[in-house]
Design a protein around this motif. Structure first.
Motif, short mmCIF file in Angstrom:
data_model
loop_
_atom_site.label_atom_id
_atom_site.label_comp_id
_atom_site.label_asym_id
_atom_site.label_seq_id
_atom_site.Cartn_x
_atom_site.Cartn_y
_atom_site.Cartn_z
N MET A 1 0.86 -1.18 0.00
CA MET A 1 0.00 0.00 0.00
C MET A 1 0.90 1.24 0.00
SD MET A 1 -3.10 0.91 2.60
CE MET A 1 -2.51 -0.16 3.87
N LYS A 2 0.43 2.24 -0.63
CA LYS A 2 1.12 3.52 -0.59
C LYS A 2 0.21 4.47 0.17
CE LYS A 2 4.77 4.51 -3.35
NZ LYS A 2 5.91 5.35 -2.99
N GLU A 319 -2.56 -2.51 -3.44
CA GLU A 319 -2.19 -3.57 -4.40
C GLU A 319 -3.12 -4.77 -4.38
OE1 GLU A 319 -0.65 -2.71 -1.57
OE2 GLU A 319 0.06 -4.46 -0.47
N HIS A 348 5.53 0.60 -7.54
CA HIS A 348 5.39 0.07 -6.17
C HIS A 348 4.25 -0.95 -6.10
CE1 HIS A 348 5.38 0.79 -1.64
NE2 HIS A 348 4.20 0.23 -1.82
N HIS A 352 4.38 -5.25 -5.70
CA HIS A 352 3.64 -5.97 -4.65
C HIS A 352 3.02 -7.27 -5.19
CE1 HIS A 352 3.54 -3.88 -0.89
NE2 HIS A 352 3.06 -2.75 -1.37
N GLU A 371 6.30 -4.39 2.12
CA GLU A 371 6.48 -2.97 1.84
C GLU A 371 7.92 -2.56 1.52
OE1 GLU A 371 4.15 -1.28 1.00
OE2 GLU A 371 2.39 -2.16 1.95
N ALA A 374 8.30 -3.58 -2.06
CA ALA A 374 7.56 -2.73 -3.00
C ALA A 374 8.29 -1.40 -3.16
CB ALA A 374 6.14 -2.51 -2.51
N TYR A 430 8.97 1.05 5.20
CA TYR A 430 9.05 1.36 3.78
C TYR A 430 10.47 1.78 3.39
CZ TYR A 430 3.92 1.42 3.15
OH TYR A 430 2.61 1.06 3.07
ZN LIG Z 1 2.98 -0.82 -0.55
#
Ligand SMILES: [Zn+2]
Length: 707
Positions: A1-2, A319, A348, A352, A371, A374, A430
């Motif tokens: 996830m972002k 993702e 990114h 994933h 993470e 990614a 991250y």
């Molecule tokens: Zn992510």
């Protein structure tokens, strides 16, 4: 996830505003005020596997007025190992209408007894089932996500799991949409399931919507059927197992732009008015899929790959297997794209699909397995597509982002003592994690690195993994014990603080290097740091490999003449802080001769401290022509400190950058310099052109500079 608001871009730079954020739940000020919230004495291990869900079929329709999900779930399951006569499912805030056992023959149902506490459904089975005995249960329910109280039933309003956007159509200029966000444990707000990354299943989603809407879910669209009442049911089939938090659906009026990768559908779902720029924004996706497939040696494993841009998304992007959801900042004009293309989000989320979706962290404590990789996928793509210089700029941003937040927090990367699982989504997981993966690559070498990733991905495909699975794959490939690396980087907090001194012994004709590890050893490891040292002497450069593993360590290398430069950590890959004193001449030599972007940037930033030195100034002016746009931008910042004559001598260069630089950030920075360091009247012809620049940042800079 972002995440949506990434701390790195608040603190770091005007370079690029990407979408990630530190944590959707913990406000930044809380980080400093309540340091103790980061730690807990409770051990956060993997959830026990009692029941294994094999397959979930959902028949779903929606009541837009009340934002209800009307669902029928058919769940095929079995005891994971120990025999059991009970199933416990997560189902947050549901109305349960029926719970039954589905008899194999003829869909006959037998009502089952259950208790429900509003969060979990305890179902009493008709008998005790053994490990390999499957059963199917049916649940008729209504999910009411907007009746969940933030702070009580769910941690925050970002945890509703399913969202009805502009449900009554009253919000002008906003389309009606439904979309979901499962990570971390929010999917049980709209269908009964088992929360946590450890549970993997296949699924069918039959989604009934008014006919004018498009739907998207994981896997392939098997068929659509018109129901004769203005609605249509789309049947989506996900035939490969994935974690329950990756299940998604989206509903709305979207235009689908289609590409292909090796015969598989690659598609971009956008609101119709943004369809014309969809390929500009997402069009590199097939090339990225090919690149990651080749690099990992594992072909993109899923049936298709869709990306969908929705309104009011609670994160930057997510993702979900084969169906990534992205926030509305991806709805870009061609001009906005020049200022920030968000390509790092695309890479990114795609990466994933190997690290996160194919092999999933078995617990939130192991989230870096999703993470950190990614985040490193962004680096790998940049390196392949744009070269190491640009990739290293991204690496530097990651390191800076981590450094800027770490002061308030000592947290291990793999963290079994978090107070709240959402805290795992931070710059340690991250950015620091991404940099650790990079150090791992540099430590074992490229060939071993990608071979080990291949082994890890194939051995754990469609399953979960913990950090030791990664170590074991690397150990198997390299034949080396790597506990030292994993212990000091993944299973500890902090980073090295190095004091570096270099000198030359004329009598012995030796280059001398002394390095001390100054970090607080009560909290932080004494590191083992293999690194390269480049010695530039006598018109040549020689590389020496050392291993730093003591608190105070000296190295000596023969050198006939005094070196022009001793470049410690020549690959510039060590995550840490360093104190190193060099002369102006050495920094100039470094800028002109050392090969990496970080070498040049580091030299330039130090030379800015020697404003009076003629040679330092000359080098800073030279840097206006550097091949890396960020260095040109940094060099521009120095122009206002020149005297008038020197300013005049670079005027032509600055105006060239304002008009013609390939990067809008540099053009905007140059326009600002024109405004601050030169007379407005001299610039008006240039402003007349820059105010028509396609990039909004340059237009804005022009308007400000004209004042
Ligand atoms: Zn992510």
């Amino acid at each position: 996830m972002k995440f949506r608001y990434h701390i790195c871009y608040q603190i770091l730079i005007a370079i690029s505003i990407t979408s990630c954020s530190i944590s959707k739940k913990i406000a930044l000020d809380a980080v400093t005020v309540k340091e103790n919230i980061w730690g807990s004495k409770v051990y956060r291990g993997s959830y026990p596997k009692l029941t294994d869900i094999i397959h979930t079929r959902l028949d779903l329709s929606f009541n837009w007025d009340s934002s209800f999900v009307i669902g029928k779930a058919t769940i095929q399951a079995k005891p994971y190992f120990y025999s059991s006569d009970q199933v416990i499912l997560d189902a947050n805030g549901f109305q349960i209408n029926e719970v039954a056992l589905v008899k194999k023959e003829g869909q006959e149902k037998q009502t089952l007894r259950y208790t429900y506490n509003g969060k979990q459904l305890f179902i009493q089975l008709d008998k005790t089932y053994q490990q390999n005995q499957e059963y199917t249960i049916f649940i008729d329910y209504v999910a009411m996500p907007y009746k969940l109280d933030a702070g009580k039933d769910i941690a925050s309003a970002d945890d509703r799991g399913i969202y009805f956007i502009n449900k009554d159509g009253k919000e002008k200029d906003k389309p009606r949409q439904i979309w979901t966000q499962g990570e971390t444990e929010c999917n049980s707000n709209w269908f009964p399931t088992i929360n946590g990354p450890q549970e993997k299943m296949t699924q069918d989603l039959n989604i009934t919507v008014p006919n004018e809407y498009v739907t998207l879910s994981n896997g392939t669209l098997d068929y659509s059927s018109l129901n004769g009442n203005g609605t249509r049911t789309d049947s989506w089939r996900q035939e490969l197992p994935h974690s329950t938090y990756l299940t998604m659906l989206a509903v709305g009026k979207f235009t689908i732009t289609k590409d292909k990768w090796r015969g598989k559908e690659v598609s971009y779902y956008t609101e119709p008015q943004f369809a014309s720029t969809a390929r500009m924004i997402f069009g590199k996706t097939p090339e990225m899929i090919e690149f990651f497939s080749k690099k990992t040696g594992v072909d993109f494993p899923w049936d298709k790959y869709s990306q969908i841009v929705v309104r009011d998304f609670v994160a930057g992007a997510m993702e979900n297997t084969s169906a990534t959801v992205l926030f509305e900042r991806m709805n870009m004009s061609a001009g906005e794209y020049l200022d920030e293309n968000h390509e790092d989000i695309v890479s990114h989320e795609l990466f994933h699909h190997w690290f996160g979706d194919l092999v999933t962290a078995e617990s939130w404590a192991n989230l870096p397995l999703n993470e950190s990789f990614a985040t490193y996928g962004e680096y790998l793509w940049d390196e392949y597509k744009y070269g190491r210089d640009i990739a290293d700029l991204k690496g530097m941003e990651d390191q800076t982002a981590y450094m800027n937040t770490i002061k308030s927090k000592h947290a291990d990367v793999i963290r079994f003592n978090y107070a709240d699982r959402e805290q795992m989504f931070d710059n340690v997981t991250y950015q620091k994690g991404g940099r650790i993966i990079h150090m791992l690559r540099k430590t074992v070498g490229d060939e071993a690195f990608f071979k080990a990733l291949h082994l890890y991905l194939t051995r754990n495909a469609y399953k979960t993994a913990e950090i030791h699975d990664l170590r074991l794959a690397f150990e198997e490939v390299t034949g080396q014990d790597l506990n030292w690396f994993f212990n000091q980087w993944f299973l500890a907090s902090g980073h090295p603080l190095l004091t570096i001194q270099t000198s030359y012994n004329i009598e012995k004709k030796q280059a001398l290097i002394n390095i001390q590890q100054m970090q607080d050893l009560a909290k932080t490891p004494l590191y083992r740091l293999p690194m390269a040292i480049d010695i530039y002497a006598d018109g040549k450069v020689e590389r020496k490999e050392i291993v730093l593993d003591k608190q105070n360590q000296s190295f000596a290398f023969n050198s006939i003449t005094a070196p022009d430069l001793i470049n410690v950590d020549a690959e510039k890959y060590i995550l840490g802080e360093k104190v190193e004193v060099k002369s102006v001449q050495q920094y100039i030599f470094q800028y002109l001769n050392a090969p990496l972007f970080i070498d040049r940037l580091e030299a330039l930033l130090m030379l800015k401290g020697f404003k009076k030195d003629k040679n330092a100034k000359e080098t800073l002016i030279k840097a206006l022509k550097d091949k890396n746009w960020h260095i040109r931008q940094v060099a521009l910042e120095f122009v206002s400190e020149l005297d008038q004559e020197e300013k005049n001598s670079v005027y032509k260069q600055i105006s060239d950058l304002a008009l013609n630089d390939e990067t809008s950030h540099v053009r905007a920075a140059a326009v600002k310099v024109l405004g601050s360091a030169y007379k407005a009247s001299d610039n008006s012809a240039i402003y007349n052109r820059t105010e028509k620049d396609k990039a909004p940042s340059v237009v804005k800079a022009t308007l400000e500079s004209r004042k």
